[in-house]
Design a protein around this motif. Structure first.
Motif, PDB file in Angstrom:
ATOM      1  N   LEU A  80       0.467  -1.420  -0.005  1.00  0.00           N
ATOM      2  CA  LEU A  80       0.104   0.204   0.101  1.00  0.00           C
ATOM      3  C   LEU A  80       0.973   1.088   0.053  1.00  0.00           C
ATOM      4  O   LEU A  80       2.030   1.372   1.025  1.00  0.00           O
ATOM      5  N   VAL A  81       0.512   1.839  -0.721  1.00  0.00           N
ATOM      6  CA  VAL A  81       0.849   3.708  -0.533  1.00  0.00           C
ATOM      7  C   VAL A  81      -0.185   4.415  -0.039  1.00  0.00           C
ATOM      8  O   VAL A  81      -0.436   4.484  -0.688  1.00  0.00           O
ATOM      9  N   THR A  82       0.821   4.919   1.300  1.00  0.00           N
ATOM     10  CA  THR A  82      -0.686   6.139   1.692  1.00  0.00           C
ATOM     11  C   THR A  82       0.024   7.125   1.994  1.00  0.00           C
ATOM     12  O   THR A  82       1.563   7.218   1.147  1.00  0.00           O
ATOM     13  N   CYS A  83      -0.551   8.213   2.459  1.00  0.00           N
ATOM     14  CA  CYS A  83      -0.557   9.260   2.733  1.00  0.00           C
ATOM     15  C   CYS A  83      -0.639  10.107   3.588  1.00  0.00           C
ATOM     16  O   CYS A  83      -1.594   8.958   4.586  1.00  0.00           O
ATOM     17  N   LYS A  84      -0.534  11.134   4.040  1.00  0.00           N
ATOM     18  CA  LYS A  84      -0.862  11.664   5.544  1.00  0.00           C
ATOM     19  C   LYS A  84      -1.891  13.382   5.725  1.00  0.00           C
ATOM     20  O   LYS A  84      -1.824  13.612   4.425  1.00  0.00           O
ATOM     21  N   SER A  90      -0.372  18.492  -3.875  1.00  0.00           N
ATOM     22  CA  SER A  90       0.400  18.453  -5.069  1.00  0.00           C
ATOM     23  C   SER A  90       1.500  16.950  -5.158  1.00  0.00           C
ATOM     24  O   SER A  90       1.262  16.495  -6.349  1.00  0.00           O
ATOM     25  N   GLN A  91       1.951  17.024  -3.776  1.00  0.00           N
ATOM     26  CA  GLN A  91       2.299  16.129  -3.466  1.00  0.00           C
ATOM     27  C   GLN A  91       1.439  14.294  -4.090  1.00  0.00           C
ATOM     28  O   GLN A  91       2.484  13.637  -4.779  1.00  0.00           O
ATOM     29  N   MET A  92       0.120  14.612  -3.578  1.00  0.00           N
ATOM     30  CA  MET A  92      -0.776  13.327  -3.761  1.00  0.00           C
ATOM     31  C   MET A  92      -0.098  12.698  -5.157  1.00  0.00           C
ATOM     32  O   MET A  92      -0.696  12.012  -5.946  1.00  0.00           O
ATOM     33  N   MET A  93      -0.545  14.215  -5.991  1.00  0.00           N
ATOM     34  CA  MET A  93      -0.654  14.303  -7.655  1.00  0.00           C
ATOM     35  C   MET A  93       0.581  13.412  -8.071  1.00  0.00           C
ATOM     36  O   MET A  93       0.665  12.549  -8.851  1.00  0.00           O
ATOM     37  N   ALA A  94       2.012  13.701  -7.431  1.00  0.00           N
ATOM     38  CA  ALA A  94       3.208  13.447  -8.101  1.00  0.00           C
ATOM     39  C   ALA A  94       3.538  11.794  -7.801  1.00  0.00           C
ATOM     40  O   ALA A  94       3.507  11.375  -8.586  1.00  0.00           O
ATOM     41  N   VAL A  95       2.972  12.175  -6.774  1.00  0.00           N
ATOM     42  CA  VAL A  95       3.455  10.007  -6.454  1.00  0.00           C
ATOM     43  C   VAL A  95       2.077   9.268  -6.786  1.00  0.00           C
ATOM     44  O   VAL A  95       2.541   8.306  -7.254  1.00  0.00           O
ATOM     45  N   MET A  96       0.538   9.899  -7.199  1.00  0.00           N
ATOM     46  CA  MET A  96      -0.387   9.005  -7.731  1.00  0.00           C
ATOM     47  C   MET A  96       0.516   8.731  -8.975  1.00  0.00           C
ATOM     48  O   MET A  96       0.206   7.607 -10.119  1.00  0.00           O
ATOM     49  N   GLU A  98       3.854   8.779 -10.411  1.00  0.00           N
ATOM     50  CA  GLU A  98       5.021   8.087 -10.546  1.00  0.00           C
ATOM     51  C   GLU A  98       4.276   6.736 -10.580  1.00  0.00           C
ATOM     52  O   GLU A  98       5.513   6.179 -10.990  1.00  0.00           O
ATOM     53  N   ARG A  99       3.625   6.502  -9.159  1.00  0.00           N
ATOM     54  CA  ARG A  99       3.419   5.839  -8.933  1.00  0.00           C
ATOM     55  C   ARG A  99       2.495   4.404  -9.828  1.00  0.00           C
ATOM     56  O   ARG A  99       2.396   3.403 -10.406  1.00  0.00           O
ATOM     57  N   ARG A 100       1.587   5.356 -11.067  1.00  0.00           N
ATOM     58  CA  ARG A 100       0.551   4.797 -12.061  1.00  0.00           C
ATOM     59  C   ARG A 100      -0.623   4.287 -10.973  1.00  0.00           C
ATOM     60  O   ARG A 100      -0.784   3.139 -11.061  1.00  0.00           O
ATOM     61  N   ILE A 101      -0.605   4.838 -10.338  1.00  0.00           N
ATOM     62  CA  ILE A 101      -1.895   4.533  -8.943  1.00  0.00           C
ATOM     63  C   ILE A 101      -2.907   5.578  -8.491  1.00  0.00           C
ATOM     64  O   ILE A 101      -2.331   6.448  -9.340  1.00  0.00           O
ATOM     65  N   ARG A 102      -4.716   5.104  -8.779  1.00  0.00           N
ATOM     66  CA  ARG A 102      -5.392   5.910  -9.006  1.00  0.00           C
ATOM     67  C   ARG A 102      -6.304   5.420  -7.657  1.00  0.00           C
ATOM     68  O   ARG A 102      -6.809   6.727  -6.450  1.00  0.00           O
ATOM     69  N   HIS A 103      -6.031   5.278  -6.123  1.00  0.00           N
ATOM     70  CA  HIS A 103      -6.348   5.705  -5.048  1.00  0.00           C
ATOM     71  C   HIS A 103      -5.059   5.352  -3.718  1.00  0.00           C
ATOM     72  O   HIS A 103      -4.336   4.402  -3.653  1.00  0.00           O
ATOM     73  N   VAL A 121      -8.212  14.197  -6.473  1.00  0.00           N
ATOM     74  CA  VAL A 121      -7.013  15.178  -6.876  1.00  0.00           C
ATOM     75  C   VAL A 121      -7.174  16.213  -7.489  1.00  0.00           C
ATOM     76  O   VAL A 121      -6.649  17.209  -7.879  1.00  0.00           O
ATOM     77  N   VAL A 122      -7.625  15.906  -8.809  1.00  0.00           N
ATOM     78  CA  VAL A 122      -7.696  17.007 -10.361  1.00  0.00           C
ATOM     79  C   VAL A 122      -9.141  17.529  -9.574  1.00  0.00           C
ATOM     80  O   VAL A 122      -8.747  18.767 -10.254  1.00  0.00           O
ATOM     81  N   LYS A 123     -10.185  16.925  -9.147  1.00  0.00           N
ATOM     82  CA  LYS A 123     -11.433  18.034  -8.776  1.00  0.00           C
ATOM     83  C   LYS A 123     -10.456  19.113  -7.946  1.00  0.00           C
ATOM     84  O   LYS A 123     -10.720  19.918  -8.178  1.00  0.00           O
ATOM     85  N   ALA A 124      -9.990  18.358  -6.938  1.00  0.00           N
ATOM     86  CA  ALA A 124      -8.875  19.823  -5.774  1.00  0.00           C
ATOM     87  C   ALA A 124      -7.843  20.986  -6.620  1.00  0.00           C
ATOM     88  O   ALA A 124      -8.267  21.888  -6.127  1.00  0.00           O
ATOM     89  N   ARG A 125      -7.246  20.329  -7.821  1.00  0.00           N
ATOM     90  CA  ARG A 125      -6.329  21.139  -8.453  1.00  0.00           C
ATOM     91  C   ARG A 125      -7.489  21.900  -9.426  1.00  0.00           C
ATOM     92  O   ARG A 125      -6.758  23.077  -9.322  1.00  0.00           O
ATOM     93  N   ILE A 126      -8.502  21.692  -9.816  1.00  0.00           N
ATOM     94  CA  ILE A 126      -8.954  22.591 -10.742  1.00  0.00           C
ATOM     95  C   ILE A 126      -9.833  23.563 -10.330  1.00  0.00           C
ATOM     96  O   ILE A 126      -9.533  24.808 -10.729  1.00  0.00           O
ATOM     97  N   ASP A 127     -10.281  23.124  -8.898  1.00  0.00           N
ATOM     98  CA  ASP A 127     -11.595  24.122  -8.192  1.00  0.00           C
ATOM     99  C   ASP A 127     -10.550  25.146  -7.350  1.00  0.00           C
ATOM    100  O   ASP A 127     -10.087  26.187  -7.561  1.00  0.00           O
ATOM    101  N   ASP A 128      -8.463  25.339  -7.419  1.00  0.00           N
ATOM    102  CA  ASP A 128      -7.558  25.518  -7.387  1.00  0.00           C
ATOM    103  C   ASP A 128      -7.131  26.550  -7.849  1.00  0.00           C
ATOM    104  O   ASP A 128      -7.209  28.050  -7.987  1.00  0.00           O
TER     105      ASP A 128
END
Length: 143
Positions: A80-84, A90-96, A98-103, A121-128
């Motif tokens: 599992l790739v997890t986050c905090k 932006s970090q999550m978008m890069a990890v997803m 790079e690792r080719r994961i969607r969740h 993640v994409v929705k948050a970036r668009i909203d920003d």
């Protein structure tokens, strides 16, 4: 924006399955909830893997219909790739990417407190970006 803000906005509900759940049951969970992946949690509600629609499709393509009777633990991704919560979108978008994961499960103090998808993640970036454009329009309009 931080992952904590995403979780606050979308909610912290995590759809999960047990490691011994048959793939047909997991497929039903995915369909009913209109989601692309479930966390696989042990009896102590600790994540032991993740299982996606793509995992199921690949297994059926490789093993045929017999794959559907296998348990979730047979097909799940164990690493599992997890986050905090304090990680940034932006970090999550890069990890997803790079690792080719969607969740990615969001973990705090050893507990899963949410699940972030590439769509979140994409929705948050668009909203920003939209907020920034509106701010710039307001600034330029005031000049």
């Amino acid at each position: 924006m931080h992952v904590a803000a995403l979780i606050k906005r979308k909610g912290s509900q995590v759809i999960a399955a047990k490691p011994d759940a048959p793939i047909t049951e997991v497929a039903g969970i995915l369909a009913r909830n209109r989601i692309g992946a479930v966390l696989v949690m042990d009896g102590d509600d600790r994540p032991v893997g993740i299982l996606s629609e793509r995992d199921i499709v690949r297994a059926v393509a490789a093993e045929g219909p017999d794959a559907l009777s296998r348990p979730a633990s047979h097909l799940m991704t164990r690493e599992l790739v997890t986050c905090k919560p304090e990680d940034t979108v932006s970090q999550m978008m890069a990890v997803m990417t790079e690792r080719r994961i969607r969740h990615v499960p969001v973990v705090e103090d050893g507990r899963v407190i949410g699940l972030v998808s590439i769509g979140d993640v994409v929705k948050a970036r668009i909203d920003d970006a939209e907020l920034e454009v509106e701010s710039l329009r307001g600034y330029v309009g005031m000049s």
